[in-house]
Design an enzyme around this catalytic site. Structure first.
Site, PDB file in Angstrom:
ATOM      1  N   ASP A 128     -11.751   2.471   5.751  1.00  0.00           N
ATOM      2  CA  ASP A 128     -12.103   3.403   6.882  1.00  0.00           C
ATOM      3  C   ASP A 128     -13.469   4.201   6.240  1.00  0.00           C
ATOM      4  OD1 ASP A 128      -9.791   2.945   8.710  1.00  0.00           O
ATOM      5  OD2 ASP A 128      -8.805   3.304   6.803  1.00  0.00           O
TER       6      ASP A 128
ATOM      7  N   GLU B 163       1.009  -1.057   0.041  1.00  0.00           N
ATOM      8  CA  GLU B 163       0.092  -0.104  -0.064  1.00  0.00           C
ATOM      9  C   GLU B 163       0.861   1.330   0.073  1.00  0.00           C
ATOM     10  OE1 GLU B 163      -2.026   0.859   3.820  1.00  0.00           O
ATOM     11  OE2 GLU B 163      -3.753   1.887   2.695  1.00  0.00           O
TER      12      GLU B 163
HETATM   13  N1  ADE Z   1      -5.124   1.660   9.392  1.00  0.00           N
HETATM   14  C1  ADE Z   1      -6.339   2.297   8.901  1.00  0.00           C
HETATM   15  N2  ADE Z   1      -6.448   2.298   7.813  1.00  0.00           N
HETATM   16  C2  ADE Z   1      -5.167   1.812   7.182  1.00  0.00           C
HETATM   17  C3  ADE Z   1      -4.734   1.759   6.063  1.00  0.00           C
HETATM   18  N3  ADE Z   1      -5.304   1.856   4.797  1.00  0.00           N
HETATM   19  N4  ADE Z   1      -3.319   1.413   5.967  1.00  0.00           N
HETATM   20  C4  ADE Z   1      -2.580   0.988   7.043  1.00  0.00           C
HETATM   21  N5  ADE Z   1      -3.104   1.010   8.332  1.00  0.00           N
HETATM   22  C5  ADE Z   1      -4.495   1.560   8.525  1.00  0.00           C
HETATM   23 ZN    ZN Z   2      -6.921  -1.243   6.247  1.00  0.00          ZN
END
Ligand code: ADE
Ligand code: ZN
Length: 344
Positions: free
Chosen positions: A291, A212
């Site tokens: 999220d 990511e």
């Molecule tokens: N915690 C909450 N969302 C996250 C994300 N997209 N990547 C890493 N940690 C997270």
């Molecule tokens: Zn996540």
């Protein structure tokens, strides 16, 4: 959120759907209603705005952030009023209620007890117990099958993560899997090998945020050294064709969250997202929310708006939901029941 990365303030209401909706990747701390942040801030007299419209920019992303860490700062703010175990129980219950409202049949909800506990020195094991208890009641009351995933927050380093693991292990049989989240660019998976050995020994499934905020090597590491059966995001795996082949061949699923990936600047826009390519290569890629409160979206939005904007055909969107059934951390009876609902 539109194609230039701006979110709408209110999510699109769900329409009835014959597909059993599944969200395999949703953070409890990233799914706190702004209204609840407001009410808790007032209840505990926190130094936060008392008006929703003044609070919103602090807890919601409205245009892409420069990177993951900037995105995560919004979650820090939303979690600030979590001063008591009652507040933890409340947000858990509301999370499951919101999932029911979205039409979700099966939810994997994840949380980091140390992230939640840190601002007000709550006992991390107490946080885990409060969330486990609230989730079980909410699952019964709202009819959303809910499994919990414990997160180790990499941002606090390996020693804190070991204490976090100990807290999670106090509820070992009530958690389904172990995850690693937080600042991937500065805290690589190599720091957490022993933690994941213990997590596997506890009988948990393993999923790891990787690919990511850092590249494909982190995805390899998660698979080979941490024992990841699934990868959170995994977007950068697209840079390494041999990795894509391994993901497809070994059935290692990807938990993709399209809007989150745009908002963290993991990809420049929906159209550039590699989800379609993963699906075309036979990777068990799925569509999730990450999220939703921070992003201002919900699962129906991701399926109806974000996925077509990422170039997915209706058949590919359906395939992603089918993939979610195949990689869900469920026993085979429950998986078969979901498959049956898809066939009906
Ligand atoms: N915690 C909450 N969302 C996250 C994300 N997209 N990547 C890493 N940690 C997270
Ligand atoms: Zn996540």
């Amino acid at each position: 959120m539109n194609d230039s990365g701006e979110t709408t303030a209110s999510p699109i209401p769900p329409e009835s759907s014959s597909i059993p909706l599944i969200d395999l990747h949703r953070h409890l701390e990233g799914a706190i209603r702004p209204q609840t942040v407001l009410e808790l801030a007032e209840q505990y007299n926190m130094p936060l705005p008392r008006e929703l419209e003044a609070l919103r920019p602090l807890v919601q992303v409205t245009s892409p952030e420069p990177d993951l860490v900037a995105f995560l700062a919004k979650i820090d703010c939303a979690a600030l009023p979590l001063m008591t175990l009652d507040a933890c129980a409340r947000i858990t219950r509301e999370n499951v209620e919101d999932a029911a409202r979205e039409g979700i049949s099966y939810l994997e909800l994840r949380f980091s007890p140390c992230f939640i506990a840190q601002s007000h020195d709550l006992d991390p094991a107490g946080v885990v117990e409060a969330i486990v208890d609230a989730a079980r009641l909410a699952e019964r009351d709202y009819g959303v099958r809910t499994n919990l995933i414990g997160i180790l927050c990499r941002t606090y380093g390996p020693e804190s993560a070991m204490r976090e693991l100990d807290a999670l292990l106090t509820q070992r049989e009530h958690l389904t899997a172990l995850d690693l989240a937080g600042d991937e660019a500065h805290f690589p998976g190599e720091l957490f090998i022993e933690h994941f050995r213990r997590g596997r020994d506890a009988g948990w499934h393993i999923t790891v945020h990787a690919g990511e905020a850092a590249g494909a090597p982190g995805v390899w590491q998660a698979i080979t050294e941490l024992g990841a059966e699934r990868i959170g995001h995994g977007v950068r795996a697209i840079d390494d064709p041999s990795l894509v082949e391994v993901l497809a061949r070994q059935g290692i699923g990807l938990e993709i969250s399209l809007t989150s990936n745009v908002q963290t600047s993991t990809v420049p826009d929906y159209a550039s997202h590699p989800l379609r390519q993963f699906l075309e290569h036979g990777v068990l890629a799925t569509i999730n929310t990450d999220d939703p409160a921070i992003s201002g979206i919900d699962l129906p939005y991701e399926l109806r708006v974000a996925a077509p904007a990422a170039g997915l055909s209706p058949a590919q969107i359906r395939q992603a939901q089918r993939n979610a059934i195949e990689i869900a951390f469920l026993d085979e009876d429950e998986r078969a029941a979901l498959r049956q609902r898809l066939a009906d």
